[in-house]
Design an enzyme around this catalytic site. Structure first.
Site, PDB file in Angstrom:
ATOM      1  N   ASP A  71       0.893  50.397  46.827  1.00 35.94           N
ATOM      2  CA  ASP A  71       1.573  49.708  48.077  1.00 35.94           C
ATOM      3  C   ASP A  71       2.054  50.867  48.903  1.00 35.94           C
ATOM      4  O   ASP A  71       2.293  51.986  48.427  1.00 35.94           O
ATOM      5  CB  ASP A  71       2.560  48.892  47.542  1.00 35.94           C
ATOM      6  CG  ASP A  71       3.519  49.475  46.631  1.00 35.94           C
ATOM      7  OD1 ASP A  71       3.208  50.399  45.817  1.00 35.94           O
ATOM      8  OD2 ASP A  71       4.728  49.262  46.637  1.00 35.94           O
ATOM      9  N   ASP A 102       1.470  59.531  50.407  1.00 32.73           N
ATOM     10  CA  ASP A 102       2.246  58.434  49.164  1.00 32.73           C
ATOM     11  C   ASP A 102       1.661  57.210  49.298  1.00 32.73           C
ATOM     12  O   ASP A 102       2.173  56.230  49.919  1.00 32.73           O
ATOM     13  CB  ASP A 102       3.594  58.512  49.941  1.00 32.73           C
ATOM     14  CG  ASP A 102       4.628  57.838  48.736  1.00 32.73           C
ATOM     15  OD1 ASP A 102       4.362  57.687  47.763  1.00 32.73           O
ATOM     16  OD2 ASP A 102       5.830  57.646  49.103  1.00 32.73           O
ATOM     17  N   GLU A 135       5.841  49.929  44.070  1.00 30.94           N
ATOM     18  CA  GLU A 135       6.781  51.069  43.676  1.00 30.94           C
ATOM     19  C   GLU A 135       7.567  51.072  45.103  1.00 30.94           C
ATOM     20  O   GLU A 135       8.723  51.489  44.877  1.00 30.94           O
ATOM     21  CB  GLU A 135       5.953  52.223  43.643  1.00 30.94           C
ATOM     22  CG  GLU A 135       6.670  53.376  43.042  1.00 30.94           C
ATOM     23  CD  GLU A 135       7.426  54.193  44.242  1.00 30.94           C
ATOM     24  OE1 GLU A 135       8.274  55.174  43.881  1.00 30.94           O
ATOM     25  OE2 GLU A 135       7.057  54.098  45.437  1.00 30.94           O
ATOM     26  N   GLU A 164       2.752  60.928  42.140  1.00 31.57           N
ATOM     27  CA  GLU A 164       3.470  61.057  43.034  1.00 31.57           C
ATOM     28  C   GLU A 164       3.393  62.382  43.643  1.00 31.57           C
ATOM     29  O   GLU A 164       3.433  63.481  43.011  1.00 31.57           O
ATOM     30  CB  GLU A 164       4.958  61.028  43.079  1.00 31.57           C
ATOM     31  CG  GLU A 164       5.390  59.285  42.740  1.00 31.57           C
ATOM     32  CD  GLU A 164       5.494  58.401  43.757  1.00 31.57           C
ATOM     33  OE1 GLU A 164       5.102  59.097  44.867  1.00 31.57           O
ATOM     34  OE2 GLU A 164       5.527  57.222  43.714  1.00 31.57           O
TER      35      GLU A 164
END
Length: 380
Positions: A71, A102, A135, A164
């Site tokens: 997401d 990201d 997230e 990440e």
């Protein structure tokens, strides 16, 4: 079966998975993983899309895990982008689009590494991928749901890397071995309203609140610990809704956030702030009420074989020895740490959440090589 991590990143960017929409990203990954022989399960909860995948025997004594999310935050005004935010365009070696940094690139890199490793697993080894669509949202039904499902199904990771972005400027300069906790407070105070010219007839809630906040901010909460910098308390709002200078208001509120290290827990901080409020309430007659919301406790994965392995691989592959950090905000590692030892290593996070988010294609391929080398070392 070989997957080009950069090409997969572009494909994932073209899936408009603005949280909490799935956008086709997990469908794409599930198809690739199934083709590579992984057992997959959609673990959707309360409308949140999640994917679990495993290659190798369930309950294998050496089970390496990866965690990440597909997401993304909203792109904002698409007209402000040099290239459309869901184009996944590769131009002059850069992949453009929301999620390029990201963290669709991180998911693509560990998916490529896991698929590349799949046929080389030892008999006592397994790979698990946990990928969420929650997230960037409330984070209640994403990685938490996956871990709940794994617990019920007897699935277990021995160690886990969260993909990440972890490097501020240069690949290899930093890996996260922990995170500070984060807790929010709403402080509500109630006094007695009245005319500002007659202070003996009022109980000024602002005076009590300012005194309380002054105590909290006068001294540091601590001096830091072995792996953490000092905890930080920030007052983020003070409000009483009063626009009149000659009236003492009845009520006021303040908001604050504490990013805390392992010298504290959310429970100890609630107890401390409550005790301070009760004392000032007794001394002033102004009523205090505290509400708190903890989004994650502090944690650290102590240096040892797992941390040493990843650090050595990153140093070898990048020529840079990463600093072991616990700084930054929160991530889903705060949930994984309750399941197994976890660390974070990913790309340079320079452009995350920005207009014109982008990532060097070769950097994504380098990350996939690092992940594959970590797997080789772990299962050697």
């Amino acid at each position: 079966m070989h997957i080009d991590a950069a090409d997969l990143t572009a494909q994932l960017i073209r899936c408009p998975s603005v949280t909490p929409e799935e956008g086709g990203a997990l469908v794409l990954l599930e198809e690739l993983l199934c083709e590579a022989g992984f057992v997959t399960h959609r673990v959707d909860r309360n409308g949140t899309p999640n994917l679990f995948a495993r290659k190798g025997p369930k309950g294998a004594p050496r089970t390496f895990g990866f965690n990440g999310h597909t997401d993304v935050v909203p792109p904002g005004d698409a007209a402000s982008w040099t290239h459309p935010p869901f184009s996944g365009a590769e131009i002059d070696g850069m992949i453009w689009g929301r999620g390029a940094t990201d963290m669709k690139s991180g998911v693509a890199a560990f998916t490529a590494a896991a698929i590349d490793m799949a046929e080389s697993l030892p008999e006592d080894g397994a790979l698990i991928l946990t990928i969420t669509g929650d997230e960037e949202g409330p984070s209640r039904d994403g990685t938490v749901a996956l871990l709940d499902w794994m617990r019920a199904e007897g699935e277990r990771m021995s160690v886990c890397i969260v993909g990440e972005p972890s490097n501020p400027n240069v690949m290899g300069e930093m890996m996260k071995i922990g995170r500070r906790g984060s807790i929010n407070f709403k402080i509500s105070v109630k006094g007695v309203q009245g005319h500002a010219a007659y202070p003996h007839l009022v109980k000024n809630p602002l005076h009590a609140l300012v005194r309380y906040l002054g105590e909290l901010t006068a001294e540091p909460l601590d001096q830091g610990t072995a792996h953490f910098e000092p905890s930080g308390l920030q007052v983020t709002s003070i409000d009483c809704g009063n626009k009149t200078t000659n009236v003492v208001p009845e009520r006021a509120t303040a908001l604050l956030n504490i990013r805390f290290n392992d010298a504290h827990s959310s429970e100890s901080l609630v107890a401390d702030l409550t005790a301070r409020a009760k004392r000032i309430e007794t001394e002033t007659g102004v009523e205090f009420a505290l509400e708190s919301d903890c989004s994650g406790e502090s944690f650290v994965t102590e240096p040892g074989p797992f941390v040493d392995l990843v650090r050595a691989v990153v140093s070898r592959e990048t020529g840079v020895t990463p600093v072991l950090s616990t700084g930054g905000g929160t991530s889903d590692a705060r949930f994984v740490q309750n399941h197994c030892p976890v660390l974070e290593f990913g790309l340079v996070g320079r452009f995350m959440h920005e207009v014109d988010e982008r990532v060097p294609a070769e950097q994504v391929r380098q990350l996939a090589r690092i992940y594959r080398a970590v797997l080789d070392g772990y299962f050697a």
